[in-house]
Scaffold this motif. Structure first.
Motif, PDB file in Angstrom:
ATOM      1  N   ARG A   1       0.868  -1.088   0.018  1.00 56.25           N
ATOM      2  CA  ARG A   1       0.004   0.062  -0.178  1.00 56.25           C
ATOM      3  C   ARG A   1       0.895   1.045   0.033  1.00 56.25           C
ATOM      4  O   ARG A   1       1.778   1.350   0.824  1.00 56.25           O
ATOM      5  CB  ARG A   1      -1.147  -0.186   1.147  1.00 56.25           C
ATOM      6  N   VAL A   2       0.468   2.197  -0.866  1.00 58.68           N
ATOM      7  CA  VAL A   2       1.516   3.214  -1.104  1.00 58.68           C
ATOM      8  C   VAL A   2       0.634   4.328  -0.665  1.00 58.68           C
ATOM      9  O   VAL A   2      -0.309   4.815  -1.425  1.00 58.68           O
ATOM     10  CB  VAL A   2       1.950   3.563  -2.666  1.00 58.68           C
TER      11      VAL A   2
ATOM     12  N   ARG B   1      14.455  -6.722  -4.837  1.00 55.49           N
ATOM     13  CA  ARG B   1      13.665  -5.718  -4.134  1.00 55.49           C
ATOM     14  C   ARG B   1      12.655  -4.816  -4.866  1.00 55.49           C
ATOM     15  O   ARG B   1      13.151  -4.429  -5.979  1.00 55.49           O
ATOM     16  CB  ARG B   1      14.550  -4.870  -3.165  1.00 55.49           C
ATOM     17  N   LEU B   2      11.531  -4.578  -4.446  1.00 58.68           N
ATOM     18  CA  LEU B   2      10.671  -3.748  -5.289  1.00 58.68           C
ATOM     19  C   LEU B   2      10.728  -2.304  -4.870  1.00 58.68           C
ATOM     20  O   LEU B   2      11.073  -2.007  -3.904  1.00 58.68           O
ATOM     21  CB  LEU B   2       9.102  -4.135  -4.786  1.00 58.68           C
ATOM     22  N   LEU B   3      10.715  -1.635  -6.171  1.00 59.24           N
ATOM     23  CA  LEU B   3      10.885  -0.256  -6.176  1.00 59.24           C
ATOM     24  C   LEU B   3       9.589   0.497  -6.583  1.00 59.24           C
ATOM     25  O   LEU B   3       9.029  -0.093  -7.456  1.00 59.24           O
ATOM     26  CB  LEU B   3      11.995   0.246  -7.134  1.00 59.24           C
ATOM     27  N   VAL B   4       9.244   1.551  -5.844  1.00 56.42           N
ATOM     28  CA  VAL B   4       7.934   2.288  -6.083  1.00 56.42           C
ATOM     29  C   VAL B   4       8.122   3.651  -6.350  1.00 56.42           C
ATOM     30  O   VAL B   4       8.673   4.240  -5.435  1.00 56.42           O
ATOM     31  CB  VAL B   4       6.847   2.046  -5.057  1.00 56.42           C
TER      32      VAL B   4
ATOM     33  N   GLU C   1      11.037  -3.238   1.855  1.00 60.95           N
ATOM     34  CA  GLU C   1      11.956  -4.166   2.732  1.00 60.95           C
ATOM     35  C   GLU C   1      11.118  -5.644   2.988  1.00 60.95           C
ATOM     36  O   GLU C   1      10.293  -6.040   2.629  1.00 60.95           O
ATOM     37  CB  GLU C   1      12.283  -3.475   4.232  1.00 60.95           C
ATOM     38  N   ALA C   2      11.895  -6.363   3.334  1.00 65.72           N
ATOM     39  CA  ALA C   2      11.397  -8.070   3.668  1.00 65.72           C
ATOM     40  C   ALA C   2      10.228  -7.920   4.652  1.00 65.72           C
ATOM     41  O   ALA C   2       9.437  -8.881   4.531  1.00 65.72           O
ATOM     42  CB  ALA C   2      12.593  -8.938   3.995  1.00 65.72           C
TER      43      ALA C   2
ATOM     44  N   LEU D   1       7.804   0.077   3.231  1.00 64.17           N
ATOM     45  CA  LEU D   1       8.346   1.006   2.267  1.00 64.17           C
ATOM     46  C   LEU D   1       9.147   1.848   2.874  1.00 64.17           C
ATOM     47  O   LEU D   1       8.734   2.665   3.811  1.00 64.17           O
ATOM     48  CB  LEU D   1       7.354   1.690   1.376  1.00 64.17           C
ATOM     49  N   VAL D   2      10.393   2.036   2.321  1.00 61.88           N
ATOM     50  CA  VAL D   2      11.478   3.058   2.615  1.00 61.88           C
ATOM     51  C   VAL D   2      11.813   3.715   1.680  1.00 61.88           C
ATOM     52  O   VAL D   2      11.805   3.432   0.669  1.00 61.88           O
ATOM     53  CB  VAL D   2      12.608   2.384   3.743  1.00 61.88           C
TER      54      VAL D   2
END
Length: 281
Positions: free
Chosen positions: A46-47, A62-65, A77-78, A82-83
């Motif tokens: 969720r963003v 790793r997913l980038l958004v 992160e695992a 979202l960081v």
């Protein structure tokens, strides 16, 4: 003809094929979804943003958004959190992303969603694996979907307000040069197949919405008619996945978000294909 796999999205964007499923952003709902071949959807993140937001993956998985209005590139992160992966807010709002086979991350932006703005303030940023960010292209008329060839040598970007697909050569350090028209057609979220052709949402000569398979130079090789506007497409497992919604270019996303949320006309459509996906994303 296209078949309906899933309904009830607000606006699906940033279509990606990853780990055997279709992934996409569900604009308006602040969701990143994964959808399997039966149409079952799973919320993967969720963003906390409005729109646009788009996705891709680092080479390590790793997913980038892209959190567009905030000018941030986020990393999952695992833990699922979202960081901030990179703060690009000093450049302005962001839109689409593509990660090449060497770990270079290209993010574009600089335009809002008003078709009549009449300027070319769009840009492409490069984030290299060492963490440095620099601007590598300018003067784009609403930069949108991007693809990179399998050998990492050419980046092609849709200039949606310019009505062209624009190509650049990629240097060893990730810089872009030799700007040229790849095809005289508008585009959005797009993908490349093994023949070197590009699939992208667009319009027929009669002005009807369609997903087009385009050869370099502009020849239309295949056309898949669409009932509503197309936003993005990708290839996976012999299938072309297309994201559509009942929205029109003259509308404002912000002004019509309540209607888009209440009607939820977004769909995932499928069409059988015979040439597999290639390149990035």
């Amino acid at each position: 003809m296209a078949e309906i796999l899933l309904e009830g999205l607000v606006i699906g964007e940033s279509a990606r094929w990853h780990d055997g499923r279709l992934w996409c952003s569900n604009w308006g709902a602040q969701e990143i979804l994964a959808v399997d071949a039966s149409g079952k959807r799973e919320v993967m993140a969720r963003v906390p943003t409005t729109l646009p937001f788009s996705i891709d993956w680092l080479p390590d998985g790793r997913l980038l958004v892209v959190s567009g209005p905030e000018g941030l590139l986020l990393r999952q992160e695992a833990s699922g959190d979202l960081v901030t992966h990179a703060d690009m807010s000093s450049y302005g709002g962001l839109n689409e992303i593509v990660v090449d086979g060497r770990g270079n991350v290209y993010v574009n932006g600089g335009c809002d969603f008003q078709p009549g703005e009449g300027e070319r303030p769009g840009f492409i940023l490069l984030l290299t694996p060492d963490g440095s960010v620099r601007r590598v292209a300018d003067e784009l008329a609403f930069p949108n979907g991007m693809v990179i060839t399998p050998d990492n040598s050419i980046l092609i970007i849709a200039e949606s307000f310019g009505g062209v697909l624009t190509a650049y050569d990629i240097a060893g350090d990730g810089s872009l040069s030799n700007r040229r028209v790849w095809a005289p057609h508008p585009g959005d979220g797009m993908c490349m197949d093994e023949s070197g052709a590009i699939w992208t949402p667009g319009w027929t000569e009669q002005g009807e919405s369609a997903c087009l398979r385009i050869a370099e130079g502009g020849e239309i090789l295949e056309t898949v008619p669409l009932e509503h506007a197309g936003f993005a497409c990708t290839l996976g497992d012999g299938t072309l996945y297309m994201l559509t919604a009942d929205w029109h270019m003259q509308e404002s996303f912000d002004a019509n978000l309540d209607r888009l949320l209440s009607t939820a006309t977004g769909r995932v459509l499928t069409h059988d294909v015979h040439i597999p996906k290639a390149g990035w994303p």
